[in-house]
Design a protein around this motif. Structure first.
Motif, short mmCIF file in Angstrom:
data_model
loop_
_atom_site.label_atom_id
_atom_site.label_comp_id
_atom_site.label_asym_id
_atom_site.label_seq_id
_atom_site.Cartn_x
_atom_site.Cartn_y
_atom_site.Cartn_z
N THR A 90 37.77 41.12 42.41
CA THR A 90 37.79 42.49 42.92
C THR A 90 37.56 42.57 44.42
O THR A 90 37.85 43.59 45.03
CB THR A 90 36.73 43.34 42.21
OG1 THR A 90 35.43 42.73 42.38
CG2 THR A 90 37.03 43.46 40.73
N ALA A 91 37.03 41.51 45.02
CA ALA A 91 36.77 41.55 46.46
C ALA A 91 36.58 40.13 46.99
O ALA A 91 36.13 39.23 46.28
CB ALA A 91 35.53 42.38 46.78
N ILE A 92 36.97 39.97 48.25
CA ILE A 92 36.71 38.72 48.98
C ILE A 92 35.75 39.05 50.12
O ILE A 92 36.05 39.90 50.97
CB ILE A 92 38.01 38.12 49.55
CG1 ILE A 92 38.97 37.76 48.41
CG2 ILE A 92 37.71 36.89 50.41
CD1 ILE A 92 40.37 37.40 48.90
N ALA A 102 35.16 41.08 38.50
CA ALA A 102 35.01 42.37 37.84
C ALA A 102 33.73 42.46 37.03
O ALA A 102 33.18 43.55 36.85
CB ALA A 102 36.22 42.63 36.94
N ASP A 103 33.22 41.32 36.55
CA ASP A 103 31.99 41.36 35.77
C ASP A 103 30.73 41.37 36.64
O ASP A 103 29.61 41.31 36.13
CB ASP A 103 31.93 40.18 34.80
CG ASP A 103 31.89 38.82 35.50
OD1 ASP A 103 31.84 38.79 36.76
OD2 ASP A 103 31.91 37.79 34.80
N GLY A 104 30.92 41.46 37.97
CA GLY A 104 29.80 41.52 38.89
C GLY A 104 29.34 40.19 39.43
O GLY A 104 28.54 40.14 40.37
N SER A 105 29.84 39.10 38.86
CA SER A 105 29.44 37.78 39.35
C SER A 105 30.15 37.47 40.67
O SER A 105 31.16 38.10 41.02
CB SER A 105 29.77 36.71 38.31
OG SER A 105 31.17 36.66 38.07
#
Length: 407
Positions: A90-92, A102-105
């Protein structure tokens, strides 16, 4: 990066995307001597796989979905590659060298490869979201289309490019009646000259496909499921399934959000490196320099995805840029194997060997007495011979060939 990094046991390389480019990059890293951890992050639940069979053998159930896998799960284990499946990046975070999922990890990286590919361009008309309207990109897409076709009724193919033509051919082989609509005045207009577009049109017409060019599809209708297509001239056709193939959009959002330059894709140099020396990009998502086009291009092909993934992996290891092969594309439709080597360009003089009506011929695209491209229909030997001429950049002898047109 002039010093080659052959071991790097304490380092971690991360690849976002588990398609052809990402898979081959991972394998190349390991076989190139990298001893650190390799992590592939993929949204799908499958190990890395290739997509060309999805519109052919997998769609027609001639081969199982697992035949697309680049390697077995056992081989993945032997290569000691960690596959994070069914989880989306979801982000770099470039400042911390981390990929957020996406799971926050968060997954840290020393080198990162973005191989996120592209997604189908969506149809924009009323009814486009009805059940029974499909796009083809994943294994699940192919299986859903097959299930829909098995229920009977007419298939509407929207788009006269390669995906549309291959799906049409596969559907015909399954006994499904097909109508193909194209908004422009010819098939494969972005990739082929008009003469070859006509060849493919005649091929599909002979196999019973109803082709409508300059078609203005205004809406799809149905009661809980797609049932008909309505056009700007007021005509309507009854359908049971629709497959949309109107191009793709590169998945550049991650790169854009972290500030990497874009130009119809993620901008990379000849070593597949982005503006950030720790981040690389390869495959359908990458905008790369091309000596064949004297500019920047984003190739959407199986061959480019594989070769560019290998090149990126070598560069991640600190190796020199590899010599790129000539762009190559292929398509199987009915009893026709079509291969295109190089890129036809405006100004090319086109010569032909063989008769188009025979189903076996070759077209040569010549500029300043040198081959720039060759298109072969059921003529693989001609393609091999032409490739040697293109690689050597030698003068091309047109003796015995028939001049057919100038692009």
């Amino acid at each position: 990066m002039s010093k080659r990094m052959n071991s790097g046991a304490s380092q971690q390389f991360v690849i976002i995307g588990s398609g052809q480019a990402g898979g081959w990059a991972a394998r190349t890293l390991r076989e190139g001597g990298f001893e650190g951890r390799i992590v592939i992050v993929g949204e799908e639940s499958h190990p890395p796989y290739e997509r060309p069979p999805l519109s052919k053998a997998v769609l027609t159930a001639q081969k199982p979905a697992e035949s697309c896998y680049l390697w077995s799960k056992e081989k993945l284990g032997e290569l000691n590659i960690d596959a994070v499946q069914g989880n989306r990046a979801t982000a770099i975070h470039r400042d911390r060298r981390e990929v957020e999922l996406a799971d926050g990890s968060r997954v840290p990286y020393d080198r990162l490869l973005i191989a996120t590919g592209a997604r189908p361009r969506r149809l924009n008309c009323p009814g486009a979201d009805l059940p029974g309207v499909h796009y083809l990109r994943t294994i699940e897409d192919s299986e859903r289309i097959r299930g829909s076709l098995s229920k009977g009724g007419r298939l509407l193919v929207v788009g006269g490019g390669w995906i549309g033509l291959e799906v049409a051919a596969s559907a015909v082989s399954m006994g499904v009646p097909v109508t193909l609509v194209e908004a422009t005045d010819r098939l494969c207009g972005r990739s082929l000259p008009e003469s070859l577009g006509r060849f493919f049109m005649d091929l599909h017409l002979r196999h019973g496909v109803d082709i409508q060019l300059n078609a203005n599809l205004t809406r799809l209708e149905g009661n809980g499921r797609v049932e008909r297509a309505v056009f700007g001239n007021g005509e309507a056709i009854e359908i049971a399934t629709a497959v949309v193939g109107i191009g793709v959009v590169p998945n550049t959002e991650l790169a854009a959000d972290c500030g990497l330059p874009l130009e119809n894709g993620i901008v990379v140099n000849e070593s597949a490196c982005t503006a950030d020396p720790c981040i690389f990009a390869a495959g359908d998502v990458a905008s790369q320099p091309s000596s064949w086009l004297n500019g920047r291009v984003r190739f959407e092909s199986w061959k480019n995805a594989q070769d560019h993934g290998v090149l990126a992996a070598s560069a991640m290891l600190g190796g020199d840029a590899l010599t790129r092969d000539i762009p190559w594309f292929w398509s199987d439709q009915y009893d026709v194997n079509f291969q295109l080597l190089g890129v036809p360009s405006v100004g090319n003089q086109v010569y032909q060997k063989g008769d188009t009506s025979s189903g076996r011929f070759t077209q040569y695209f010549v500029q300043a007495n040198r081959l720039t491209a060759v298109a072969a229909v059921n003529s693989p030997r001609d393609l091999r011979d032409a490739k040697r001429s293109m690689q050597n950049k030698s003068q091309f002898d047109t003796t015995g060939l028939v001049p057919v047109l100038t692009l």
